[in-house]
Motif scaffolding. Structure first.
Motif, mmCIF file in Angstrom:
data_model
loop_
_atom_site.group_PDB
_atom_site.id
_atom_site.type_symbol
_atom_site.label_atom_id
_atom_site.label_comp_id
_atom_site.label_asym_id
_atom_site.label_seq_id
_atom_site.Cartn_x
_atom_site.Cartn_y
_atom_site.Cartn_z
ATOM 1 N N TYR A 73 52.812 48.607 45.642
ATOM 2 C CA TYR A 73 53.043 49.875 44.745
ATOM 3 C C TYR A 73 52.802 49.271 43.348
ATOM 4 N N MET A 74 53.335 48.129 42.931
ATOM 5 C CA MET A 74 53.057 47.881 41.521
ATOM 6 C C MET A 74 51.420 47.552 41.059
ATOM 7 N N ASP A 75 50.725 47.170 42.025
ATOM 8 C CA ASP A 75 49.238 46.938 41.875
ATOM 9 C C ASP A 75 48.635 48.623 41.602
ATOM 10 N N LEU A 76 49.028 49.313 42.634
ATOM 11 C CA LEU A 76 48.812 50.646 42.496
ATOM 12 C C LEU A 76 49.102 51.321 41.019
ATOM 13 N N ILE A 77 50.280 51.089 40.508
ATOM 14 C CA ILE A 77 50.639 51.858 39.200
ATOM 15 C C ILE A 77 49.641 51.330 38.199
ATOM 16 N N LYS A 78 49.329 49.883 38.126
ATOM 17 C CA LYS A 78 48.378 49.364 37.133
ATOM 18 C C LYS A 78 47.313 49.946 37.356
ATOM 19 N N THR A 79 46.549 49.853 38.644
ATOM 20 C CA THR A 79 45.436 50.449 38.771
ATOM 21 C C THR A 79 45.171 51.785 38.372
ATOM 22 N N TYR A 80 46.180 52.872 38.695
ATOM 23 C CA TYR A 80 45.937 54.124 38.259
ATOM 24 C C TYR A 80 46.194 54.613 36.747
ATOM 25 N N SER A 81 47.146 53.731 36.365
ATOM 26 C CA SER A 81 47.208 53.659 34.778
ATOM 27 C C SER A 81 45.888 53.442 34.077
#
Length: 824
Positions: free
Chosen positions: A265-273
């Protein structure tokens, strides 16, 4: 995992524990609701309540995160796994989802497609009921999905390019506020891992890299394409490695590529941001390869993944299910306060409660959708029974016995025991009509009137909106005649009109249109710098700039896709496919996406793109085709216009730019250097669509033709006139629609003979024209001899003048054929 304000602020815009907790638990709830929707949806199909189901389970977590970057005005061009994303952005309710699964034809309950598209084919309504655009900047937008793998890709290109064009064309910042905020919008695309095997994917990615446009493309990788694993789809273990050559660097432009686990979840947040910042602010395309995804229920309801996945893989999918991983992460997540204390984000009891509430909520919405689907059908059944009972008492027993049987059949229909549809009811009604005696009666007349009214209403539910019905529909725009400026010829004092090459007439007309409509764009192969291969746009790029008149690569499918996306965002593109033969490269996108767009959304979306090409006669196998039979059958939903000269073509363009129907205009390839009179009302005169043009009056035979063949028919008619045979020549001008005033039948009433001359293959467009005249217009009533066709040979035309002469209708062929008909 321990979080604190500093870490949270890095990932989120706020650092409040309470708000962070709220975001996490809300995301978990949406994920659970989406998963329960998939599970119950599959059950409903297997229980017989729906025909087919395909769902987005296993992709919930990355779609939740993607939705956080999706802003008002943005567009999605995705595929049928995106239900969690659509729920997260507020564009899909669970009630809507099940209404689509049941194919509810009521737009109030199924606003995506009115039951026309199968389950999980998403879209938002871009148009008001009257066909006029909504303010797309006040909403989150999704173009309507297409089942054909990778068909969403070409359109994605145009949706993104529109932002770049709006950014560059300052003049549109005030006139097109409902479509763009200065080009700040991003086009989000999605595709499955197996979809990248398609050529459309690579053509789009290459084009996006060249154009430098704001795309964020997510590749959902669950390692299978139905039963076929990745090792048969592409050569590298990771897609992102395969795409590495497109990555931007100091040596040249390109795109950004990220790879991220679908359950982190957190890596996804960072990547999409990060992706959002790059695409939105730098206008650089971004690909996000999302790995470690699963398919808990397999590909669809038509198969079971236990048939093709190993036990090890199935166990891995259970262990690495995205929602399970997300749940474990939440339970292990602690927040460190400023005083050094630790708070849990949630506990097992809270998450269990969310699980139970989600399941109950989905079940509640499913039951509501089912009741709304079956109620009007049950009501219709009761109405039909009432109508049949009225018939029963009007006729003698031996006649009514079939009616009695049909009443019993109707009464046995019961949704609680055996699902039935409108089809079941209409089958019984129509069978009852066959049983009625020929003798008319009041009740029979009432019954038939009720039946016709009812079936017409239902037909509208399933057959309307193939073409525009708005006030901008091409059918509502009247003809405007060209006006000419007569000048005195100094040699003989006669009045003359200036004549120019056909391509000059076209060029000057395009010039006027570009001046009148700042949202008009024209692009394609060789369109920009040299002004197209026949110089119909000569000098216009220099005058109007490279943003409005521009070249593209040799890539017909994505040229067409650019046009679709640009037109969906309020621009008016004319896309050029260099030759009619080359349109075959784009035919699938034209058919699956563009032609069906207004229909499959029941008037909810439109893309009034104008496709310009040239064809019919030139030289050789690949430059003189006229595959009109295929085109008119694949492209119902697009206007197919076949002008005989450049004046008529220009008139079509002038009309189409004020219309909201998509259209294909096929100019005559051998007509650009022929002299034509130059009107003074350029950009204003309009060639009517669906109206034939009688170009020669005669009484012996009606010859129907179009395009380049018209000139040959005219020449042949001159020869026949010398033989005292008077032909009436009709140029159909448009194949779709065809002769809407039925003027051809008026000619047949006079001549009683019919010849259709066409340079398509036998049984191609000529068969279509024949069906229209003989069957629809009932032309057979007025014929004294069989209707005849004269077409090209079955093969493609060989190269050279002799190849043309022996392959396509010639003057000699026409004269010979007419002579035979007249003297039979």
């Amino acid at each position: 995992m321990i979080m604190n304000k500093k870490i949270i602020k890095y990932y989120f815009s706020n650092s409040s524990f309470e708000l962070f907790q709220q975001v996490i638990l809300n995301d978990y709830k949406i994920a659970r609701i989406s998963r329960e929707t998939s599970i119950l949806g599959r059950k409903e199909v297997l229980n017989g309540k729906a025909k087919f189901g395909i769902f987005g389970d296993g992709k919930e977590i990355p779609q939740l995160v993607m939705a956080k970057s999706f802003e008002n005005g943005d567009f999605r061009s995705g595929y049928y796994r995106d239900q969690t994303f659509m729920i997260a952005i507020g564009a899909l309710t669970i009630h809507n989802f099940f209404s689509q699964l049941y194919a509810n034809s009521d737009l109030k309950f199924e606003p995506i497609s009115s039951g026309r598209m199968m389950s999980s084919h998403f879209g938002t309504r871009l148009l008001k009921e009257d066909g006029i655009w909504h303010n797309l900047m006040n909403r989150k937008n999704s173009s309507a999905d297409v089942s054909s793998i990778a068909s969403q890709m070409p359109r994605l290109l145009g949706l993104a390019q529109a932002s770049k064009i709006y950014k560059d064309l300052k003049i549109l910042h005030t006139t097109h506020k409902k479509f763009s905020n200065g080009g700040n919008e991003v086009a989000f695309g999605t595709i499955g891992n197996a979809g990248i095997s398609e050529g459309l994917f690579w053509e789009t990615i290459n084009s996006a890299s060249v154009l430098q446009i704001p795309i964020i493309l997510s590749i959902w990788d669950d390692e299978y394409g139905i039963s076929v694993p990745n090792k048969y789809q592409f050569s590298k273990k990771y897609l992102s490695d395969l795409l590495y050559g497109f990555k931007r660097n100091k040596q040249g432009k390109g795109l950004e590529i990220f790879r991220v686990s679908g359950y982190n979840y957190m890596d996804l947040i960072k990547t999409y941001s990060n992706a959002n910042k790059i695409a939105r602010h730098e206008h650089v395309p971004v690909i996000i390869h999302v790995t470690d995804l699963t398919q808990p229920q397999g590909h669809s309801t038509s198969s079971s993944h236990e048939r093709y996945k190993s036990k090890e893989r199935l166990q891995w999918e259970i262990k690495n299910d995205g929602i399970k991983k997300f749940r474990d992460w939440i339970l292990n997540l602690q927040f460190e306060t400023e005083s050094g204390q630790f708070k849990n984000i949630s506990d097992v009891q809270t998450l269990d409660k969310i699980d139970l509430e989600s399941k109950r909520y989905v079940k509640q919405e499913q039951e509501k959708a089912w009741m709304q689907f079956k109620y009007p059908i049950e009501k219709f059944r009761d109405e039909a029974i009432e109508q049949l009972y009225k018939l029963k008492f009007e006729y003698p027993f031996n006649i009514t016995s079939p009616i009695k049987m049909n009443i019993k059949k109707m009464e046995k229909l019961d949704m609680n025991h055996n699902v039935y549809t409108k089809k079941s009811i209409f089958q019984i009604i129509r069978n009852s009509i066959y049983c009625l005696p020929d003798k008319q009666s009041h009740q029979k007349k009432c019954f038939l009137n009720w039946y016709k009214k009812t079936i017409n209403q239902e037909q509208h539910n399933y057959s309307s909106n193939l073409y525009s019905i708005s006030k901008k529909s091409s059918s509502k725009i009247k003809e405007v005649l060209p006006i000419y400026n007569n000048t005195i010829n100094t040699k003989d004092n006669n009045l003359v009109v200036e004549e120019v090459d056909g391509r000059i007439l076209l060029r000057d007309n395009f010039d006027k249109l570009l001046e009148m409509y700042p949202e008009l764009l024209i692009f394609g192969e060789d369109v920009g710098k040299i002004g197209d291969v026949n110089q119909g746009l000569e000098g216009l790029q220099k005058k109007y700039g490279k943003t409005r008149i521009f070249d593209t690569g040799i890539r017909e499918a994505t040229i067409l896709g650019q046009g679709i996306g640009l037109a969906m965002r309020g621009l008016r593109p004319i896309v050029e496919i260099q030759y009619l033969d080359y349109i075959l490269y784009a035919l699938q996108i034209m058919s699956d996406d563009l032609a069906s767009l207004q229909y499959r959304t029941k008037g909810g979306q439109k893309s009034p793109v104008i496709i310009r090409t040239r064809g019919h006669r030139l030289e050789g196998i690949w430059h003189s085709g006229s595959p009109m039979g295929g085109i008119i059958n694949y492209l119902r939903g697009i206007l197919i216009l076949v002008p005989r000269n450049m004046l008529k073509a220009a008139g079509f363009y002038n009309l189409l730019i004020t219309s909201d129907d998509p259209a294909l205009v096929i100019e005559c390839l051998n007509g650009y250097r022929l002299k034509e009179k130059l009107p003074i009302n350029l950009g204003e005169f309009k060639t009517p669509i669906g109206i034939v043009d009688k170009t020669r009056i005669g009484s012996d035979i009606t010859i129907v033709t179009y395009g380049s063949t018209w000139r040959i028919v005219q020449e042949a008619s001159d020869e026949l006139y010398k033989m005292n045979i008077h032909t009436e020549v009709i140029d159909v001008q448009s194949l779709l629609p065809f002769d809407i005033r039925q003027d051809i039948i008026k000619s047949l009433k006079k001549t009683n003979r019919l010849l259709i001359v066409d340079e398509d293959v036998p049984g191609g467009a000529s068969a279509y024209i024949l069906q229209k005249i003989i069957e629809e217009q009932k032309g057979y009533y007025y014929l004294d001899s069989p209707p005849m066709t004269l077409t090209a040979k079955e093969h493609r035309p060989p190269y050279g003048s002799d190849g043309d002469y022996f392959s396509k209708p010639s003057v000699d062929d026409i004269v010979e054929k007419v002579f035979q008909i007249i003297h039979e």
